[in-house]
Design a protein around this motif. Structure first.
Motif, mmCIF file in Angstrom:
data_model
loop_
_atom_site.group_PDB
_atom_site.id
_atom_site.type_symbol
_atom_site.label_atom_id
_atom_site.label_comp_id
_atom_site.label_asym_id
_atom_site.label_seq_id
_atom_site.Cartn_x
_atom_site.Cartn_y
_atom_site.Cartn_z
ATOM 1 N N GLY A 6 0.823 -1.191 0.000
ATOM 2 C CA GLY A 6 0.000 0.000 0.000
ATOM 3 C C GLY A 6 0.860 1.244 0.000
ATOM 4 O O GLY A 6 2.081 1.178 -0.165
ATOM 5 N N ARG A 7 0.203 2.362 0.189
ATOM 6 C CA ARG A 7 0.921 3.632 0.211
ATOM 7 C C ARG A 7 0.454 4.456 1.406
ATOM 8 O O ARG A 7 -0.644 4.259 1.923
ATOM 9 N N VAL A 8 1.309 5.364 1.813
ATOM 10 C CA VAL A 8 1.004 6.274 2.913
ATOM 11 C C VAL A 8 1.112 7.692 2.363
ATOM 12 O O VAL A 8 2.108 8.052 1.737
ATOM 13 N N GLU A 13 -2.255 8.978 5.955
ATOM 14 C CA GLU A 13 -3.320 8.016 5.640
ATOM 15 C C GLU A 13 -2.716 6.808 4.922
ATOM 16 O O GLU A 13 -1.837 6.960 4.068
ATOM 17 N N THR A 14 -3.224 5.622 5.251
ATOM 18 C CA THR A 14 -2.725 4.390 4.652
ATOM 19 C C THR A 14 -3.783 3.814 3.718
ATOM 20 O O THR A 14 -4.924 3.591 4.127
ATOM 21 N N TRP A 15 -3.393 3.569 2.470
ATOM 22 C CA TRP A 15 -4.296 3.111 1.412
ATOM 23 C C TRP A 15 -3.790 1.819 0.801
ATOM 24 O O TRP A 15 -2.588 1.648 0.597
ATOM 25 N N ILE A 110 3.371 -0.150 8.706
ATOM 26 C CA ILE A 110 3.327 1.182 8.111
ATOM 27 C C ILE A 110 4.682 1.836 8.332
ATOM 28 O O ILE A 110 5.161 1.912 9.464
ATOM 29 N N TYR A 112 6.131 5.288 7.827
ATOM 30 C CA TYR A 112 5.738 6.663 7.523
ATOM 31 C C TYR A 112 6.814 7.435 6.767
ATOM 32 O O TYR A 112 6.502 8.160 5.831
ATOM 33 N N ARG A 115 6.807 6.264 3.391
ATOM 34 C CA ARG A 115 5.456 6.401 2.817
ATOM 35 C C ARG A 115 5.003 5.111 2.147
ATOM 36 O O ARG A 115 4.467 5.111 1.049
ATOM 37 N N SER A 116 5.250 4.009 2.849
ATOM 38 C CA SER A 116 4.841 2.703 2.311
ATOM 39 C C SER A 116 4.142 1.900 3.406
ATOM 40 O O SER A 116 4.305 2.174 4.601
ATOM 41 N N ALA A 117 3.379 0.936 2.958
ATOM 42 C CA ALA A 117 2.654 0.049 3.885
ATOM 43 C C ALA A 117 2.608 -1.340 3.272
ATOM 44 O O ALA A 117 2.681 -1.503 2.052
#
Length: 123
Positions: A6-8, A13-15, A110, A112, A115-117
């Motif tokens: 995912g992305r942060v 916010e985590t998507w 996550i 931060y 910026r990755s999840a």
């Protein structure tokens, strides 16, 4: 069990990617909501676009303690390398929300600064 990247956002916010399937398919992203203890919430407009069947009404408690009644709809989703039938609550929001039960059996990491999840099977 599948893995997912995912992305942060800069706002933290985590998507994660998710495919919603009704009469058509929509590939979109869902926002992780760790305070949401249902599977999935989708915008009412998206439910209309997918022509999802409304199957009922459910009462939900919001983070601020208020109770709301929401329509629910049946659909299929593709998430974590798995396609399955689910029931989603419909909201007036513009965001798809991913609840914690949808990620059960996985470890959410996550990062931060990067910026990755990731969602990985929790072994």
């Amino acid at each position: 069990m599948g893995r997912e990247k995912g992305r942060v956002t800069v706002n933290g916010e985590t998507w994660f990617p998710i495919v919603l399937i009704g009469h058509t398919k929509v590939a979109t992203e869902g926002l992780v909501d760790t305070g949401f203890d249902d599977l999935l919430s989708i915008p009412r407009a998206l439910a209309v676009q997918l022509r999802l069947p409304i199957i009922g009404m459910e009462d939900y408690e919001l983070a601020d303690g208020h109770m709301v009644s929401c329509q629910t709809a049946a659909l299929r989703i593709r998430f974590l390398a798995r396609t399955r039938n689910v029931v989603a609550m419909l909201s007036d929001s513009e965001e798809v929300l991913l609840g914690t039960p949808l990620m059960r059996g996985h470890r959410l990491t996550i990062r931060y600064r990067r910026r990755s999840a990731r969602l990985d099977p929790d072994r």
